[in-house]
Motif scaffolding. Sequence first.
Motif, mmCIF file in Angstrom:
data_model
loop_
_atom_site.group_PDB
_atom_site.id
_atom_site.type_symbol
_atom_site.label_atom_id
_atom_site.label_comp_id
_atom_site.label_asym_id
_atom_site.label_seq_id
_atom_site.Cartn_x
_atom_site.Cartn_y
_atom_site.Cartn_z
ATOM 1 N N LEU A 170 -49.897 67.583 -40.931
ATOM 2 C CA LEU A 170 -51.198 67.040 -41.311
ATOM 3 C C LEU A 170 -52.149 67.031 -40.114
ATOM 4 O O LEU A 170 -53.335 67.340 -40.242
ATOM 5 N N ALA A 171 -51.615 66.697 -38.943
ATOM 6 C CA ALA A 171 -52.446 66.656 -37.728
ATOM 7 C C ALA A 171 -52.976 68.041 -37.378
ATOM 8 O O ALA A 171 -54.148 68.194 -37.002
ATOM 9 N N ARG A 172 -52.136 69.041 -37.502
ATOM 10 C CA ARG A 172 -52.563 70.405 -37.173
ATOM 11 C C ARG A 172 -53.628 70.897 -38.157
ATOM 12 O O ARG A 172 -54.614 71.519 -37.757
ATOM 13 N N ILE A 173 -53.444 70.604 -39.431
ATOM 14 C CA ILE A 173 -54.428 71.002 -40.442
ATOM 15 C C ILE A 173 -55.743 70.257 -40.188
ATOM 16 O O ILE A 173 -56.818 70.853 -40.218
ATOM 17 N N GLY A 174 -55.646 68.950 -39.927
ATOM 18 C CA GLY A 174 -56.841 68.164 -39.642
ATOM 19 C C GLY A 174 -57.588 68.695 -38.435
ATOM 20 O O GLY A 174 -58.819 68.790 -38.444
ATOM 21 N N GLY A 175 -56.859 69.082 -37.398
ATOM 22 C CA GLY A 175 -57.485 69.656 -36.209
ATOM 23 C C GLY A 175 -58.197 70.959 -36.511
ATOM 24 O O GLY A 175 -59.305 71.205 -36.029
ATOM 25 N N ARG A 176 -57.582 71.786 -37.326
ATOM 26 C CA ARG A 176 -58.194 73.070 -37.687
ATOM 27 C C ARG A 176 -59.468 72.868 -38.505
ATOM 28 O O ARG A 176 -60.448 73.595 -38.347
ATOM 29 N N MET A 177 -59.451 71.845 -39.381
ATOM 30 C CA MET A 177 -60.582 71.621 -40.279
ATOM 31 C C MET A 177 -61.531 70.543 -39.779
ATOM 32 O O MET A 177 -62.479 70.174 -40.464
ATOM 33 N N ASN A 178 -61.231 70.031 -38.598
ATOM 34 C CA ASN A 178 -62.088 69.037 -37.946
ATOM 35 C C ASN A 178 -62.269 67.767 -38.775
ATOM 36 O O ASN A 178 -63.365 67.237 -38.907
ATOM 37 N N THR A 195 -57.367 62.145 -43.972
ATOM 38 C CA THR A 195 -58.195 62.804 -44.983
ATOM 39 C C THR A 195 -57.405 63.930 -45.634
ATOM 40 O O THR A 195 -57.413 64.086 -46.859
ATOM 41 N N VAL A 196 -56.707 64.702 -44.817
ATOM 42 C CA VAL A 196 -55.871 65.792 -45.336
ATOM 43 C C VAL A 196 -54.789 65.212 -46.248
ATOM 44 O O VAL A 196 -54.581 65.694 -47.365
ATOM 45 N N LEU A 197 -54.118 64.170 -45.783
ATOM 46 C CA LEU A 197 -53.066 63.527 -46.573
ATOM 47 C C LEU A 197 -53.597 63.090 -47.940
ATOM 48 O O LEU A 197 -52.982 63.380 -48.976
ATOM 49 N N ASN A 198 -54.739 62.432 -47.946
ATOM 50 C CA ASN A 198 -55.301 61.945 -49.210
ATOM 51 C C ASN A 198 -55.668 63.077 -50.155
ATOM 52 O O ASN A 198 -55.439 62.994 -51.366
ATOM 53 N N ARG A 199 -56.243 64.152 -49.635
ATOM 54 C CA ARG A 199 -56.606 65.280 -50.508
ATOM 55 C C ARG A 199 -55.361 65.985 -51.031
ATOM 56 O O ARG A 199 -55.330 66.433 -52.185
ATOM 57 N N LEU A 200 -54.309 66.105 -50.207
ATOM 58 C CA LEU A 200 -53.068 66.732 -50.678
ATOM 59 C C LEU A 200 -52.420 65.872 -51.763
ATOM 60 O O LEU A 200 -51.924 66.394 -52.762
ATOM 61 N N ARG A 201 -52.433 64.571 -51.565
ATOM 62 C CA ARG A 201 -51.883 63.675 -52.596
ATOM 63 C C ARG A 201 -52.675 63.799 -53.891
ATOM 64 O O ARG A 201 -52.093 63.771 -54.979
ATOM 65 N N ASP A 202 -54.006 63.897 -53.767
ATOM 66 C CA ASP A 202 -54.850 64.076 -54.967
ATOM 67 C C ASP A 202 -54.437 65.315 -55.748
ATOM 68 O O ASP A 202 -54.546 65.345 -56.971
ATOM 69 N N ARG A 203 -53.998 66.337 -55.038
ATOM 70 C CA ARG A 203 -53.576 67.590 -55.676
ATOM 71 C C ARG A 203 -52.123 67.553 -56.147
ATOM 72 O O ARG A 203 -51.618 68.524 -56.695
ATOM 73 N N GLY A 204 -51.433 66.453 -55.888
ATOM 74 C CA GLY A 204 -50.047 66.328 -56.341
ATOM 75 C C GLY A 204 -49.035 67.040 -55.455
ATOM 76 O O GLY A 204 -47.917 67.312 -55.898
ATOM 77 N N VAL A 205 -49.400 67.319 -54.224
ATOM 78 C CA VAL A 205 -48.487 67.991 -53.297
ATOM 79 C C VAL A 205 -47.391 67.015 -52.890
ATOM 80 O O VAL A 205 -47.669 65.861 -52.554
ATOM 81 N N ARG A 206 -46.154 67.470 -52.925
ATOM 82 C CA ARG A 206 -45.030 66.640 -52.487
ATOM 83 C C ARG A 206 -45.043 66.592 -50.970
ATOM 84 O O ARG A 206 -45.073 67.617 -50.305
ATOM 85 N N MET A 207 -45.034 65.380 -50.431
ATOM 86 C CA MET A 207 -45.161 65.186 -48.998
ATOM 87 C C MET A 207 -43.801 65.213 -48.316
ATOM 88 O O MET A 207 -42.777 64.897 -48.916
ATOM 89 N N ALA A 219 -55.751 73.868 -47.155
ATOM 90 C CA ALA A 219 -54.875 72.832 -46.616
ATOM 91 C C ALA A 219 -53.540 72.797 -47.362
ATOM 92 O O ALA A 219 -52.480 72.648 -46.757
ATOM 93 N N VAL A 220 -53.598 72.947 -48.687
ATOM 94 C CA VAL A 220 -52.366 72.979 -49.488
ATOM 95 C C VAL A 220 -51.493 74.147 -49.042
ATOM 96 O O VAL A 220 -50.286 73.988 -48.814
ATOM 97 N N GLN A 221 -52.094 75.318 -48.894
ATOM 98 C CA GLN A 221 -51.334 76.501 -48.466
ATOM 99 C C GLN A 221 -50.722 76.300 -47.083
ATOM 100 O O GLN A 221 -49.559 76.630 -46.857
ATOM 101 N N LEU A 222 -51.502 75.760 -46.156
ATOM 102 C CA LEU A 222 -51.007 75.548 -44.793
ATOM 103 C C LEU A 222 -49.884 74.513 -44.769
ATOM 104 O O LEU A 222 -48.870 74.700 -44.091
ATOM 105 N N TYR A 223 -50.047 73.427 -45.525
ATOM 106 C CA TYR A 223 -49.025 72.391 -45.569
ATOM 107 C C TYR A 223 -47.729 72.943 -46.153
ATOM 108 O O TYR A 223 -46.648 72.689 -45.633
ATOM 109 N N GLU A 224 -47.862 73.713 -47.225
ATOM 110 C CA GLU A 224 -46.671 74.292 -47.844
ATOM 111 C C GLU A 224 -46.026 75.351 -46.960
ATOM 112 O O GLU A 224 -44.847 75.659 -47.105
ATOM 113 N N ALA A 225 -46.806 75.898 -45.999
ATOM 114 C CA ALA A 225 -46.264 76.856 -45.034
ATOM 115 C C ALA A 225 -45.625 76.146 -43.836
ATOM 116 O O ALA A 225 -45.127 76.798 -42.926
ATOM 117 N N GLY A 226 -45.661 74.797 -43.855
ATOM 118 C CA GLY A 226 -44.983 74.045 -42.800
ATOM 119 C C GLY A 226 -45.887 73.390 -41.767
ATOM 120 O O GLY A 226 -45.397 72.753 -40.846
#
Length: 141
Positions: free
Chosen positions: A92-100, A105-117, A82-89
């Motif tokens: 959150l909705a598209r990543i969530g759809g891919r990971m069901n 949930t994606v937003l919260n996990r990315l924030r946990d990892r310190g990803v700049r939103m 998810a981090v890689q996909l988000y950083e590739a552009g």
Amino acid sequence: MRKLPGLDAPVKPSPGLRKPGRVRQLDDAQVRQLVAGYEAGATVYELGDRFGISRQTVGKILKQHGVKMRRGGLTPEQVDEAVQLYEAGWSLARIGGRMNVDPTTVLNRLRDRGVRMRDTHGRVRRMTATRVEDQDFKPSS
């Protein structure tokens, strides 16, 4: 007193709109199918879509029937992806759809990892002491 034309006819509800307070009830056979589907690996989202009910209602039915719920969310490997996909552009909705999973949930996990939103326009959000500011990307000279 005179009647206005057309007011004595019954009012028809708009097609496609559900009446407030109406909940779709599943019969016993559908509940058995729902439980079997979940135990076979279907998600609450998939079952909700299949039976025309919300994921929360699916969860309530499963709980009422003593079904042990699977852990939701993302595995550490999925968060890495998810981090890689988000950083590739990806959104959150598209990543969530891919990971069901839900985009939140994606937003919260990315924030946990310190990803700049990013904001909805793709600009990186910068945190300040008082508020969140949007920062446009500007090519360096």
